[in-house]
Design a protein around this motif. Structure first.
Motif, short mmCIF file in Angstrom:
data_model
loop_
_atom_site.label_atom_id
_atom_site.label_comp_id
_atom_site.label_asym_id
_atom_site.label_seq_id
_atom_site.Cartn_x
_atom_site.Cartn_y
_atom_site.Cartn_z
N VAL A 185 0.85 -1.20 0.00
CA VAL A 185 0.00 0.00 0.00
C VAL A 185 0.88 1.25 0.00
O VAL A 185 0.65 2.19 -0.76
N ARG A 231 2.28 1.90 -3.36
CA ARG A 231 1.27 2.48 -4.25
C ARG A 231 1.09 3.97 -3.96
O ARG A 231 0.93 4.78 -4.87
N LEU A 266 -6.33 2.50 -4.80
CA LEU A 266 -6.18 1.50 -3.73
C LEU A 266 -7.31 0.48 -3.76
O LEU A 266 -7.07 -0.72 -3.59
N PHE A 299 -10.56 0.62 2.51
CA PHE A 299 -9.77 1.83 2.73
C PHE A 299 -10.72 2.97 3.07
O PHE A 299 -11.81 3.06 2.51
#
Length: 147
Positions: free
Chosen positions: A6, A9, A72, A81
């Motif tokens: 994550v 990203r 995401l 998220f």
């Protein structure tokens, strides 16, 4: 580890010159004092909170939030998220809650409560303009981001 992916990203979305730092908190806070001051909504050991600090002069935060929300959710299916308010004004207006709207389902039937909460959340996801709809205690992985 998922949080590492994550973060990677996030770093692809936010240029290095605009990124001051990223801090991860995974699981519940260790002490009761930390738990008392935690407003991110982490409710279990599988939850994580990522704080992203931006340098002065960065592009609008809302642009990053919008782009990351899409990226995401696309890149990490099955993970929930949500984006927490980063500024003190929004946090104060929310009365310390991790979302501007808070619906609570109370009852003695925990499984039934979860079903009702999931049903409400599913209906809210179809409301125009609603984002980051989630059940606070779903029993699966959730990641809160402060940007």
């Amino acid at each position: 580890m998922l949080i590492d992916h994550v973060e990677e990203r996030i770093r692809r979305e936010i240029p290095a010159k605009e990124l001051q730092g990223i801090i991860d908190n995974i699981g519940l806070p260790i002490s009761g004092i930390n738990l008392s001051y935690n407003d991110s909504g982490t409710a279990g050991p599988a939850d994580a909170d990522i704080m992203v600090s931006l340098n002065t002069g960065h592009r609008p935060t809302a642009d990053y939030v919008r782009n990351l929300r899409l990226a995401l959710n696309r890149d990490f299916p099955g993970v929930t998220f949500y984006f927490l308010p980063a500024d003190i004004v929004s946090q104060t207006i929310n009365f310390g809650l991790p979302a501007p709207y808070d619906i609570q389902v109370l009852g003695r039937d925990l499984a039934g409560n979860q079903k009702v909460a999931a049903s409400i959340a599913e209906k809210l996801r179809h409301v125009s303009g609603a984002v980051d709809v989630r059940v606070q205690q779903p029993g699966n992985l959730r990641i809160g981001l402060h940007i």
